[in-house]
Design a protein around this motif. Sequence first.
Motif, PDB file in Angstrom:
ATOM      1  N   ALA A  28       0.813  -1.218   0.000  1.00  0.00           N
ATOM      2  CA  ALA A  28       0.000   0.000   0.000  1.00  0.00           C
ATOM      3  C   ALA A  28       0.850   1.274   0.000  1.00  0.00           C
ATOM      4  CB  ALA A  28      -0.924   0.001   1.219  1.00  0.00           C
ATOM      5  N   MET A  29       2.129   1.151   0.318  1.00  0.00           N
ATOM      6  CA  MET A  29       3.002   2.329   0.378  1.00  0.00           C
ATOM      7  C   MET A  29       3.382   2.787  -1.026  1.00  0.00           C
ATOM      8  SD  MET A  29       5.518   1.124   3.514  1.00  0.00           S
ATOM      9  CE  MET A  29       6.666   2.472   3.325  1.00  0.00           C
ATOM     10  N   ASP A  30       3.599   4.096  -1.165  1.00  0.00           N
ATOM     11  CA  ASP A  30       4.054   4.656  -2.432  1.00  0.00           C
ATOM     12  C   ASP A  30       5.558   4.450  -2.590  1.00  0.00           C
ATOM     13  OD1 ASP A  30       1.533   5.655  -3.104  1.00  0.00           O
ATOM     14  OD2 ASP A  30       1.894   7.528  -2.015  1.00  0.00           O
ATOM     15  N   TRP A  31       6.002   4.288  -3.832  1.00  0.00           N
ATOM     16  CA  TRP A  31       7.432   4.230  -4.126  1.00  0.00           C
ATOM     17  C   TRP A  31       7.999   5.646  -4.008  1.00  0.00           C
ATOM     18  CZ3 TRP A  31       9.954  -0.226  -4.501  1.00  0.00           C
ATOM     19  CH2 TRP A  31       9.253  -1.372  -4.862  1.00  0.00           C
ATOM     20  N   ALA A  32       9.193   5.768  -3.419  1.00  0.00           N
ATOM     21  CA  ALA A  32       9.874   7.065  -3.292  1.00  0.00           C
ATOM     22  C   ALA A  32      11.166   7.014  -4.096  1.00  0.00           C
ATOM     23  CB  ALA A  32      10.177   7.358  -1.824  1.00  0.00           C
ATOM     24  N   LYS A  33      11.445   8.074  -4.812  1.00  0.00           N
ATOM     25  CA  LYS A  33      12.694   8.139  -5.589  1.00  0.00           C
ATOM     26  C   LYS A  33      13.869   8.287  -4.639  1.00  0.00           C
ATOM     27  CE  LYS A  33      10.890   9.703  -9.923  1.00  0.00           C
ATOM     28  NZ  LYS A  33      10.756   8.429 -10.524  1.00  0.00           N
ATOM     29  N   ILE A  34      14.987   7.639  -4.980  1.00  0.00           N
ATOM     30  CA  ILE A  34      16.212   7.761  -4.197  1.00  0.00           C
ATOM     31  C   ILE A  34      17.048   8.858  -4.851  1.00  0.00           C
ATOM     32  CG2 ILE A  34      18.324   6.602  -3.464  1.00  0.00           C
ATOM     33  CD1 ILE A  34      16.767   4.001  -3.429  1.00  0.00           C
ATOM     34  N   SER A  35      17.529   9.771  -4.047  1.00  0.00           N
ATOM     35  CA  SER A  35      18.288  10.901  -4.601  1.00  0.00           C
ATOM     36  C   SER A  35      19.785  10.579  -4.686  1.00  0.00           C
ATOM     37  CB  SER A  35      18.082  12.133  -3.723  1.00  0.00           C
ATOM     38  OG  SER A  35      18.556  11.876  -2.419  1.00  0.00           O
ATOM     39  N   GLY A  36      20.539  11.537  -5.129  1.00  0.00           N
ATOM     40  CA  GLY A  36      21.990  11.376  -5.202  1.00  0.00           C
ATOM     41  C   GLY A  36      22.431  10.783  -6.512  1.00  0.00           C
ATOM     42  N   ASP A  51      12.289   3.263  -3.735  1.00  0.00           N
ATOM     43  CA  ASP A  51      12.207   2.321  -2.620  1.00  0.00           C
ATOM     44  C   ASP A  51      11.026   2.613  -1.717  1.00  0.00           C
ATOM     45  OD1 ASP A  51      13.023   4.429  -0.958  1.00  0.00           O
ATOM     46  OD2 ASP A  51      14.534   3.234   0.065  1.00  0.00           O
ATOM     47  N   LYS A  52      10.774   1.632  -0.853  1.00  0.00           N
ATOM     48  CA  LYS A  52       9.780   1.721   0.210  1.00  0.00           C
ATOM     49  C   LYS A  52      10.519   1.298   1.470  1.00  0.00           C
ATOM     50  CE  LYS A  52       5.934   0.336  -2.765  1.00  0.00           C
ATOM     51  NZ  LYS A  52       4.680  -0.433  -2.800  1.00  0.00           N
ATOM     52  N   THR A  53      10.645   2.198   2.426  1.00  0.00           N
ATOM     53  CA  THR A  53      11.416   1.907   3.630  1.00  0.00           C
ATOM     54  C   THR A  53      10.548   1.207   4.668  1.00  0.00           C
ATOM     55  OG1 THR A  53      12.878   3.772   3.238  1.00  0.00           O
ATOM     56  CG2 THR A  53      12.815   2.907   5.481  1.00  0.00           C
ATOM     57  N   ALA A  54      10.957   0.006   5.055  1.00  0.00           N
ATOM     58  CA  ALA A  54      10.246  -0.759   6.068  1.00  0.00           C
ATOM     59  C   ALA A  54      10.776  -0.442   7.462  1.00  0.00           C
ATOM     60  CB  ALA A  54      10.379  -2.251   5.786  1.00  0.00           C
ATOM     61  N   ALA A  55      12.082  -0.289   7.592  1.00  0.00           N
ATOM     62  CA  ALA A  55      12.717   0.076   8.867  1.00  0.00           C
ATOM     63  C   ALA A  55      13.784   1.106   8.560  1.00  0.00           C
ATOM     64  CB  ALA A  55      13.332  -1.148   9.539  1.00  0.00           C
ATOM     65  N   ASP A  56      13.618   2.286   9.121  1.00  0.00           N
ATOM     66  CA  ASP A  56      14.548   3.374   8.876  1.00  0.00           C
ATOM     67  C   ASP A  56      15.681   3.314   9.893  1.00  0.00           C
ATOM     68  OD1 ASP A  56      15.796   6.000   9.019  1.00  0.00           O
ATOM     69  OD2 ASP A  56      14.138   6.711   7.781  1.00  0.00           O
ATOM     70  N   LYS A  57      16.906   3.472   9.418  1.00  0.00           N
ATOM     71  CA  LYS A  57      18.077   3.385  10.295  1.00  0.00           C
ATOM     72  C   LYS A  57      18.036   4.418  11.424  1.00  0.00           C
ATOM     73  CE  LYS A  57      20.610   6.013   6.875  1.00  0.00           C
ATOM     74  NZ  LYS A  57      21.603   5.927   5.834  1.00  0.00           N
ATOM     75  N   LEU A  58      17.252   5.487  11.275  1.00  0.00           N
ATOM     76  CA  LEU A  58      17.178   6.531  12.299  1.00  0.00           C
ATOM     77  C   LEU A  58      16.074   6.292  13.320  1.00  0.00           C
ATOM     78  CD1 LEU A  58      17.639   9.639   9.977  1.00  0.00           C
ATOM     79  CD2 LEU A  58      19.382   8.415  11.302  1.00  0.00           C
ATOM     80  N   GLU A  59      15.155   5.350  13.040  1.00  0.00           N
ATOM     81  CA  GLU A  59      14.001   5.180  13.925  1.00  0.00           C
ATOM     82  C   GLU A  59      14.151   4.029  14.918  1.00  0.00           C
ATOM     83  OE1 GLU A  59      10.474   4.540  11.599  1.00  0.00           O
ATOM     84  OE2 GLU A  59      11.228   2.697  10.743  1.00  0.00           O
ATOM     85  N   ASN A  60      15.279   3.339  14.900  1.00  0.00           N
ATOM     86  CA  ASN A  60      15.444   2.236  15.848  1.00  0.00           C
ATOM     87  C   ASN A  60      16.848   2.244  16.424  1.00  0.00           C
ATOM     88  OD1 ASN A  60      17.121   0.172  14.210  1.00  0.00           O
ATOM     89  ND2 ASN A  60      15.506   0.782  12.796  1.00  0.00           N
ATOM     90  N   PRO A  61      16.986   1.848  17.689  1.00  0.00           N
ATOM     91  CA  PRO A  61      18.284   1.947  18.367  1.00  0.00           C
ATOM     92  C   PRO A  61      19.406   1.137  17.720  1.00  0.00           C
ATOM     93  CG  PRO A  61      16.556   1.261  19.908  1.00  0.00           C
ATOM     94  CD  PRO A  61      15.946   1.330  18.543  1.00  0.00           C
ATOM     95  N   GLY A  62      19.071   0.010  17.088  1.00  0.00           N
ATOM     96  CA  GLY A  62      20.099  -0.824  16.465  1.00  0.00           C
ATOM     97  C   GLY A  62      20.535  -0.331  15.101  1.00  0.00           C
ATOM     98  N   GLY A  63      19.812   0.632  14.544  1.00  0.00           N
ATOM     99  CA  GLY A  63      20.166   1.162  13.239  1.00  0.00           C
ATOM    100  C   GLY A  63      19.791   0.249  12.093  1.00  0.00           C
TER     101      GLY A  63
END
Length: 136
Positions: free
Chosen positions: A26-34, A41-53
Amino acid sequence: MPKAQNYPGIHIDIDPARPPVLDLLAMDWAKISGKVIGVEDKTAADKLENPGGLWVSLARLLSGGVFPKHQHPYPQVFIFVEGIGEVELDGEVLEARPGMVVRMFHGESHEVRNPGVEPLVLYQISLPNWRPEKDE
């Protein structure tokens, strides 16, 4: 983004827009920059939102899409689920296809390409906060 259906657990949300249970379809695709070309991509777990990265995303390389050659000081795993493409791993070119898993644990140089017409889809799992133990 729709809330997960019938999640019975107790969970402290860092970001209420990203509940503990996500529906990737159900999530929208997001363009990756750079320097990345033709990749979404569709981010399931963001490295900034959890203590383990932990960082997990579903990535889609469109026709001609490229994750350019690079390497990381942390572990990364690609799990290919759809399409046919190429992975260059430490200079060796391999066919990327559904069911293939590419594991990079020691800073291997890698690039992913989609020279085909159909999208190449993979899960990308990384531990960007991980660092090798220092020798004593």
